[in-house]
Scaffold this motif. Structure first.
Motif, PDB file in Angstrom:
ATOM      1  N   UNK A   1       0.863  -1.187   0.000  1.00 52.73           N
ATOM      2  CA  UNK A   1       0.000   0.000   0.000  1.00 52.73           C
ATOM      3  C   UNK A   1       0.893   1.228   0.000  1.00 52.73           C
ATOM      4  N   UNK A   2       0.696   2.077  -0.994  1.00 52.53           N
ATOM      5  CA  UNK A   2       1.520   3.266  -1.172  1.00 52.53           C
ATOM      6  C   UNK A   2       0.648   4.499  -1.014  1.00 52.53           C
ATOM      7  N   UNK A   3       1.174   5.502  -0.366  1.00 50.82           N
ATOM      8  CA  UNK A   3       0.382   6.687  -0.032  1.00 50.82           C
ATOM      9  C   UNK A   3       1.045   7.938  -0.588  1.00 50.82           C
ATOM     10  N   UNK A   4       0.267   8.715  -1.333  1.00 44.46           N
ATOM     11  CA  UNK A   4       0.684  10.023  -1.814  1.00 44.46           C
ATOM     12  C   UNK A   4      -0.208  11.040  -1.115  1.00 44.46           C
ATOM     13  N   UNK A   5       0.396  11.935  -0.379  1.00 43.43           N
ATOM     14  CA  UNK A   5      -0.376  12.915   0.399  1.00 43.43           C
ATOM     15  C   UNK A   5      -0.282  14.281  -0.263  1.00 43.43           C
ATOM     16  N   UNK A   6      -1.446  14.807  -0.649  1.00 44.01           N
ATOM     17  CA  UNK A   6      -1.540  16.169  -1.152  1.00 44.01           C
ATOM     18  C   UNK A   6      -1.929  17.057   0.030  1.00 44.01           C
ATOM     19  N   UNK A   7      -1.177  18.120   0.320  1.00 45.40           N
ATOM     20  CA  UNK A   7      -1.413  18.895   1.543  1.00 45.40           C
ATOM     21  C   UNK A   7      -2.725  19.671   1.549  1.00 45.40           C
ATOM     22  N   UNK A   8      -3.242  20.034   0.372  1.00 50.58           N
ATOM     23  CA  UNK A   8      -4.469  20.827   0.285  1.00 50.58           C
ATOM     24  C   UNK A   8      -5.437  20.121  -0.647  1.00 50.58           C
ATOM     25  N   UNK A   9      -6.702  20.064  -0.245  1.00 49.27           N
ATOM     26  CA  UNK A   9      -7.727  19.438  -1.072  1.00 49.27           C
ATOM     27  C   UNK A   9      -7.912  20.248  -2.349  1.00 49.27           C
ATOM     28  N   UNK A  10      -7.646  19.595  -3.477  1.00 51.55           N
ATOM     29  CA  UNK A  10      -7.809  20.257  -4.769  1.00 51.55           C
ATOM     30  C   UNK A  10      -8.912  19.624  -5.602  1.00 51.55           C
ATOM     31  N   UNK A  11      -9.519  18.557  -5.092  1.00 55.63           N
ATOM     32  CA  UNK A  11     -10.605  17.914  -5.812  1.00 55.63           C
ATOM     33  C   UNK A  11     -10.220  16.566  -6.381  1.00 55.63           C
ATOM     34  N   UNK A  12     -11.251  15.776  -6.675  1.00 58.28           N
ATOM     35  CA  UNK A  12     -11.034  14.414  -7.174  1.00 58.28           C
ATOM     36  C   UNK A  12     -10.176  14.402  -8.431  1.00 58.28           C
ATOM     37  N   UNK A  13     -10.477  15.281  -9.372  1.00 58.95           N
ATOM     38  CA  UNK A  13      -9.734  15.292 -10.623  1.00 58.95           C
ATOM     39  C   UNK A  13      -8.258  15.579 -10.438  1.00 58.95           C
ATOM     40  N   UNK A  14      -7.951  16.537  -9.577  1.00 62.01           N
ATOM     41  CA  UNK A  14      -6.543  16.850  -9.304  1.00 62.01           C
ATOM     42  C   UNK A  14      -5.853  15.666  -8.639  1.00 62.01           C
ATOM     43  N   UNK A  15      -6.548  14.994  -7.718  1.00 59.06           N
ATOM     44  CA  UNK A  15      -5.980  13.820  -7.046  1.00 59.06           C
ATOM     45  C   UNK A  15      -5.750  12.685  -8.044  1.00 59.06           C
ATOM     46  N   UNK A  16      -6.704  12.464  -8.951  1.00 59.88           N
ATOM     47  CA  UNK A  16      -6.552  11.408  -9.950  1.00 59.88           C
ATOM     48  C   UNK A  16      -5.375  11.709 -10.880  1.00 59.88           C
ATOM     49  N   UNK A  17      -5.251  12.967 -11.293  1.00 56.10           N
ATOM     50  CA  UNK A  17      -4.140  13.328 -12.175  1.00 56.10           C
ATOM     51  C   UNK A  17      -2.800  13.115 -11.476  1.00 56.10           C
ATOM     52  N   UNK A  18      -2.723  13.503 -10.207  1.00 53.72           N
ATOM     53  CA  UNK A  18      -1.481  13.288  -9.449  1.00 53.72           C
ATOM     54  C   UNK A  18      -1.189  11.796  -9.334  1.00 53.72           C
ATOM     55  N   UNK A  19      -2.217  11.001  -9.088  1.00 54.61           N
ATOM     56  CA  UNK A  19      -2.047   9.557  -8.983  1.00 54.61           C
ATOM     57  C   UNK A  19      -1.611   8.923 -10.292  1.00 54.61           C
ATOM     58  N   UNK A  20      -2.208   9.349 -11.403  1.00 53.01           N
ATOM     59  CA  UNK A  20      -1.820   8.801 -12.711  1.00 53.01           C
ATOM     60  C   UNK A  20      -0.350   9.083 -13.004  1.00 53.01           C
ATOM     61  N   UNK A  21       0.070  10.308 -12.746  1.00 49.77           N
ATOM     62  CA  UNK A  21       1.469  10.678 -13.019  1.00 49.77           C
ATOM     63  C   UNK A  21       2.423   9.907 -12.099  1.00 49.77           C
ATOM     64  N   UNK A  22       2.018   9.729 -10.859  1.00 49.84           N
ATOM     65  CA  UNK A  22       2.813   9.009  -9.867  1.00 49.84           C
ATOM     66  C   UNK A  22       3.060   7.574 -10.323  1.00 49.84           C
ATOM     67  N   UNK A  23       1.985   6.846 -10.661  1.00 55.92           N
ATOM     68  CA  UNK A  23       2.159   5.435 -11.021  1.00 55.92           C
ATOM     69  C   UNK A  23       2.835   5.275 -12.379  1.00 55.92           C
ATOM     70  N   UNK A  24       2.626   6.227 -13.285  1.00 54.01           N
ATOM     71  CA  UNK A  24       3.319   6.166 -14.574  1.00 54.01           C
ATOM     72  C   UNK A  24       4.824   6.321 -14.376  1.00 54.01           C
ATOM     73  N   UNK A  25       5.232   7.224 -13.479  1.00 52.94           N
ATOM     74  CA  UNK A  25       6.662   7.397 -13.185  1.00 52.94           C
ATOM     75  C   UNK A  25       7.263   6.126 -12.590  1.00 52.94           C
ATOM     76  N   UNK A  26       6.441   5.331 -11.918  1.00 50.05           N
ATOM     77  CA  UNK A  26       6.907   4.079 -11.333  1.00 50.05           C
ATOM     78  C   UNK A  26       6.919   2.925 -12.351  1.00 50.05           C
ATOM     79  N   UNK A  27       6.477   3.206 -13.566  1.00 51.85           N
ATOM     80  CA  UNK A  27       6.546   2.200 -14.619  1.00 51.85           C
ATOM     81  C   UNK A  27       5.253   1.459 -14.920  1.00 51.85           C
TER      82      UNK A  27
END
Length: 195
Positions: free
Chosen positions: A44-70
């Motif tokens: 289980x991996x956790x990415x913490x965004x300090x300020x709530x920016x909305x579901x779409x912003x969280x999904x975009x951050x998550x997509x970029x995160x996992x893509x960088x991991x391969x």
């Protein structure tokens, strides 16, 4: 929705999946629960965004995160526990057979859906049919999907997509316009009490 996450984690781990949680500026109570959840299990991996920016912003951050991991695909499952997880293997099998396709849940609701939610969803469906000139997308709002990341990130890199609850619909329509095939799969959906 942190109370639903332990059960979701167990189902995802049983399916052989790594679990990535994007904490979109949650409360202290949720942060503590997420810390315990990610500490107890190395999958289980956790990415913490300090300020709530909305579901779409969280999904975009998550997509970029996992893509960088391969990773090549992201299986989006909303954290509120409303989706039945019995379809996980079916989604994974179809994704392996159709790696360039956006797989999306086609909600099957029980009596717990509020009428206002049903009506709002129906109006959104009509608008999507007009925007796409197609009935291929039978539900653009379901948060139970497998995204092909290369195609998804190519859209996100070129076009400003909604950062709140408009994200799911906006991205799905843009992918459709770009020629990404869509397969809709029935998924049981409930509206848990307190959701």
């Amino acid at each position: 929705h942190h109370r639903a996450l332990p059960g979701m984690r167990s189902a995802l781990k049983a399916a052989g999946l790594d679990v990535f949680i994007v904490d979109d500026g949650s409360s202290q109570e949720t942060q503590k629960a997420l810390d315990q959840l990610s500490y107890k299990d190395s999958g289980v991996h956790l990415l913490r965004l300090p300020v709530n920016k909305g579901k779409g912003a969280a999904m975009q951050a998550g997509f970029r995160w996992v893509a960088e991991l391969g990773y090549t695909h992201a299986f989006q499952i909303d954290a509120d526990g409303q989706h039945s997880l019995v379809n996980i293997q079916n989604f994974l099998t179809l994704s392996k057979r159709n790696p360039q396709v956006l797989l999306s849940g086609q909600p099957l609701y029980d009596a717990s859906i509020p009428f206002s939610r049903w009506l709002g969803r129906w109006l959104t469906h009509v608008w999507v049919w007009i925007e796409t000139l197609s009935f291929r997308i039978t539900d653009s709002m379901c948060g139970f999907r497998i995204y092909p990341l290369q195609k998804t990130l190519s859209v996100l890199d070129r076009i400003s997509i909604g950062c709140r609850m408009d994200f799911d619909t906006d991205l799905m329509v843009r992918l459709f316009w770009q020629g990404t095939p869509v397969i809709m799969i029935p998924v049981k959906v409930i509206y848990p009490e307190g959701n």
